[in-house]
Design an enzyme around this catalytic site. Structure first.
Site, PDB file in Angstrom:
ATOM      1  N   LYS A 130       0.702  -1.227   0.011  1.00 24.40           N
ATOM      2  CA  LYS A 130       0.046  -0.072  -0.001  1.00 24.40           C
ATOM      3  C   LYS A 130       0.889   1.253  -0.134  1.00 24.40           C
ATOM      4  CE  LYS A 130      -1.991  -1.800   3.420  1.00 24.40           C
ATOM      5  NZ  LYS A 130      -3.101  -1.965   4.687  1.00 24.40           N
ATOM      6  N   CYS A 131       1.874   1.336  -0.750  1.00 22.44           N
ATOM      7  CA  CYS A 131       2.844   2.422  -0.952  1.00 22.44           C
ATOM      8  C   CYS A 131       2.961   3.033  -2.299  1.00 22.44           C
ATOM      9  CB  CYS A 131       4.309   1.651  -0.610  1.00 22.44           C
ATOM     10  SG  CYS A 131       5.574   2.733  -0.794  1.00 22.44           S
ATOM     11  N   GLY A 132       3.169   4.470  -2.260  1.00 21.48           N
ATOM     12  CA  GLY A 132       3.268   4.885  -3.581  1.00 21.48           C
ATOM     13  C   GLY A 132       4.159   4.292  -4.540  1.00 21.48           C
TER      14      GLY A 132
END
Length: 159
Positions: free
Chosen positions: A35-37
């Site tokens: 759930k990271c950029g």
């Protein structure tokens, strides 16, 4: 500990796997987050895996929740997410810590072999370590370094 082959890691099912099983292969070891950029890097990692796996490249993904809690609590959610959204077929392992007192011994070793710019600690998700066919850590890449920018270094390991 002299090479990464001296380490065992936990698989997603909780059993141990010896990195000696990867002896003679080039490795790209990555701390990942779902759930990271930077999560879209899974796509580029999978492309590298498909392109170089037959030549002897293994990509090893280690989910980590230490940076803004950007990983699922359940490892099954992580593996399903990676497979469904990015077609990940390279090995993913149990969720680990990469910094601090509970840091996985493999990542402690990797950080000692190749320090970052300002410190040896890992600063964010998707820090990558390239390991040659003899188990030596040859390069460390920043989280923002895309898999495509690593390809030339991977090719050199097979020349």
């Amino acid at each position: 500990m002299d090479t990464i082959y001296d380490f065992n890691v936990l698989q997603t099912n909780g059993s141990e796997k010896s990195l000696k099983d990867y002896e003679g292969k080039a490795l790209l070891i990555v701390n990942t987050a779902s759930k990271c950029g930077l999560t879209p890097q899974f796509e580029g990692l999978q492309e590298l895996y498909e392109k170089y796996h037959d030549k002897g490249l293994e990509i090893l993904g280690f989910p980590c929740d230490q940076f803004n809690n950007q990983e699922f609590d359940n490892i099954e959610e992580t593996t399903q997410f990676c497979q469904l959204n990015y077609g990940v077929s390279f090995p993913m392992f149990a969720k680990i810590d990469v910094n601090g007192n509970n840091a996985d011994p493999l990542f402690t070793f990797l950080k000692e072999q190749k320090k970052g710019i300002l410190s040896k600690n890992i600063k964010w998700n998707f820090t990558k370590f390239l390991v040659d066919r003899n188990g030596n850590v040859v390069e460390r890449y920043a989280p923002t370094t895309t898999p495509a920018k690593i390809e030339e270094d991977i090719q050199k390991l097979f020349d």
